[in-house]
Write a protein that holds these residues in place. Structure first.
Motif, mmCIF file in Angstrom:
data_model
loop_
_atom_site.group_PDB
_atom_site.id
_atom_site.type_symbol
_atom_site.label_atom_id
_atom_site.label_comp_id
_atom_site.label_asym_id
_atom_site.label_seq_id
_atom_site.Cartn_x
_atom_site.Cartn_y
_atom_site.Cartn_z
ATOM 1 N N ASP A 18 -1.609 6.715 5.261
ATOM 2 C CA ASP A 18 -2.208 7.978 4.841
ATOM 3 C C ASP A 18 -1.648 8.380 3.486
ATOM 4 O O ASP A 18 -0.494 8.079 3.158
ATOM 5 C CB ASP A 18 -1.884 9.102 5.830
ATOM 6 C CG ASP A 18 -2.557 8.915 7.179
ATOM 7 O OD1 ASP A 18 -3.530 8.136 7.275
ATOM 8 O OD2 ASP A 18 -2.103 9.564 8.144
ATOM 9 N N ARG A 19 -2.454 9.084 2.702
ATOM 10 C CA ARG A 19 -1.986 9.670 1.442
ATOM 11 C C ARG A 19 -1.503 11.075 1.748
ATOM 12 O O ARG A 19 -2.218 11.871 2.341
ATOM 13 C CB ARG A 19 -3.106 9.697 0.401
ATOM 14 C CG ARG A 19 -2.658 10.318 -0.921
ATOM 15 C CD ARG A 19 -3.647 10.068 -2.021
ATOM 16 N NE ARG A 19 -3.487 8.680 -2.460
ATOM 17 C CZ ARG A 19 -4.226 8.133 -3.407
ATOM 18 N NH1 ARG A 19 -5.179 8.824 -4.006
ATOM 19 N NH2 ARG A 19 -4.021 6.879 -3.773
ATOM 20 N N ILE A 20 -0.275 11.376 1.352
ATOM 21 C CA ILE A 20 0.344 12.678 1.574
ATOM 22 C C ILE A 20 0.475 13.384 0.229
ATOM 23 O O ILE A 20 0.866 12.780 -0.768
ATOM 24 C CB ILE A 20 1.745 12.524 2.216
ATOM 25 C CG1 ILE A 20 1.686 11.655 3.482
ATOM 26 C CG2 ILE A 20 2.368 13.887 2.486
ATOM 27 C CD1 ILE A 20 0.837 12.208 4.591
ATOM 28 N N HIS A 45 2.214 7.562 -0.373
ATOM 29 C CA HIS A 45 1.570 6.974 0.802
ATOM 30 C C HIS A 45 2.614 6.778 1.876
ATOM 31 O O HIS A 45 3.756 6.423 1.585
ATOM 32 C CB HIS A 45 0.936 5.621 0.462
ATOM 33 C CG HIS A 45 -0.261 5.744 -0.421
ATOM 34 N ND1 HIS A 45 -0.915 4.655 -0.917
ATOM 35 C CD2 HIS A 45 -0.943 6.825 -0.883
ATOM 36 C CE1 HIS A 45 -1.936 5.051 -1.647
ATOM 37 N NE2 HIS A 45 -1.962 6.363 -1.648
ATOM 38 N N ASP A 46 2.206 6.999 3.130
ATOM 39 C CA ASP A 46 3.126 6.845 4.253
ATOM 40 C C ASP A 46 2.389 6.229 5.428
ATOM 41 O O ASP A 46 1.185 6.433 5.600
ATOM 42 C CB ASP A 46 3.687 8.209 4.652
ATOM 43 C CG ASP A 46 5.038 8.106 5.318
ATOM 44 O OD1 ASP A 46 5.540 6.985 5.519
ATOM 45 O OD2 ASP A 46 5.608 9.157 5.643
ATOM 46 N N PRO A 48 0.805 -1.227 0.000
ATOM 47 C CA PRO A 48 0.000 0.000 0.000
ATOM 48 C C PRO A 48 0.837 1.276 0.000
ATOM 49 O O PRO A 48 0.305 2.356 -0.166
ATOM 50 C CB PRO A 48 -0.816 -0.113 1.290
ATOM 51 C CG PRO A 48 -0.007 -0.979 2.176
ATOM 52 C CD PRO A 48 0.707 -1.950 1.270
ATOM 53 N N ILE A 49 2.166 1.181 0.177
ATOM 54 C CA ILE A 49 2.982 2.394 0.206
ATOM 55 C C ILE A 49 3.773 2.599 -1.081
ATOM 56 O O ILE A 49 4.669 3.425 -1.128
ATOM 57 C CB ILE A 49 3.918 2.434 1.430
ATOM 58 C CG1 ILE A 49 4.857 1.243 1.450
ATOM 59 C CG2 ILE A 49 3.119 2.536 2.716
ATOM 60 C CD1 ILE A 49 5.925 1.328 2.526
ATOM 61 N N ARG A 50 3.435 1.920 -2.152
ATOM 62 C CA ARG A 50 4.162 2.093 -3.417
ATOM 63 C C ARG A 50 3.551 3.156 -4.324
ATOM 64 O O ARG A 50 4.102 3.458 -5.360
ATOM 65 C CB ARG A 50 4.240 0.760 -4.159
ATOM 66 C CG ARG A 50 5.220 -0.177 -3.505
ATOM 67 C CD ARG A 50 5.558 -1.306 -4.415
ATOM 68 N NE ARG A 50 6.675 -2.058 -3.863
ATOM 69 C CZ ARG A 50 7.401 -2.882 -4.565
ATOM 70 N NH1 ARG A 50 7.133 -3.080 -5.842
ATOM 71 N NH2 ARG A 50 8.403 -3.519 -4.025
ATOM 72 N N ASN A 65 -5.952 6.990 6.347
ATOM 73 C CA ASN A 65 -6.270 5.561 6.265
ATOM 74 C C ASN A 65 -6.806 5.157 4.892
ATOM 75 O O ASN A 65 -7.822 4.476 4.789
ATOM 76 C CB ASN A 65 -7.236 5.156 7.379
ATOM 77 C CG ASN A 65 -6.539 5.121 8.711
ATOM 78 O OD1 ASN A 65 -5.528 4.424 8.876
ATOM 79 N ND2 ASN A 65 -7.041 5.877 9.663
ATOM 80 N N ILE A 66 -6.095 5.533 3.858
ATOM 81 C CA ILE A 66 -6.469 5.101 2.511
ATOM 82 C C ILE A 66 -6.402 3.580 2.435
ATOM 83 O O ILE A 66 -7.155 2.946 1.718
ATOM 84 C CB ILE A 66 -5.617 5.796 1.428
ATOM 85 C CG1 ILE A 66 -6.269 5.610 0.078
ATOM 86 C CG2 ILE A 66 -4.176 5.363 1.470
ATOM 87 C CD1 ILE A 66 -5.928 6.663 -0.926
#
Length: 166
Positions: A127-129, A142-143, A61-63, A121-122
């Motif tokens: 979270d989406r930054i 995403h982080d 989810p962080i890519r 909480n995407i």
């Protein structure tokens, strides 16, 4: 010799899959891809963008990484949207050349860019930054948030975190 060739083939395959294999291009959805969290009512508001390009991968989810342009000023953005504190961009694949994490981090540090919450909480704990520079260049990644960090290091989540999806 066979062992050396097998090691080279395995190393090449590993490099390919980590750098290229799992990524796919995210289609532009008519300027509806970048949202920011409103300071006033916590709603997500789509901002005006153009030249949007993004990549993602199902493997993590962080890519997710994206680049875009926006006509909105930093003053307007800081007035209306929730800032992301201590935002540090994650590296993108080298071939996705619009996203330079080192340059973005430097712009955030010297305040010529600002980071905002794009969505909390995407995915669970992520979270989406969204970072936007003075000249209207924008970046998304995403982080992990506090709940995500706790979940991955095994710390008790506590009451502030949402339910972990089954």
């Amino acid at each position: 010799m066979c062992l050396l060739l097998a090691a080279l083939a395995a190393g090449g395959a590993l490099y390919y899959f980590q750098t290229y294999g799992f990524y796919y291009e995210v289609a532009d959805r008519n300027q509806r891809d970048v949202h920011l969290l409103s300071q006033f009512d916590s709603s997500l508001i789509a901002i005006e963008t153009h030249a949007f390009q993004a990549v993602d991968a199902m493997s993590s989810p962080i890519r997710y990484r994206a680049c875009f342009m926006t006509p909105l000023s930093l003053t307007e953005l800081r007035t209306n949207y929730v800032s992301a504190t201590d935002a540090i961009p994650r590296n993108a694949p080298t071939w996705f050349d619009c996203f330079d994490a080192t340059k973005i981090a430097a712009e955030l540090a010297d305040k010529s860019a600002a980071a905002f919450i794009g969505q909390k909480n995407i995915h669970f704990g992520v979270d989406r930054i969204v970072a936007i520079t003075q000249d209207g260049r924008g970046y998304v990644w995403h982080d992990l948030n506090d709940c995500g960090r706790k979940s991955y290091d095994g710390t008790s989540l506590g009451e502030d975190c949402p339910e972990v999806p089954g």
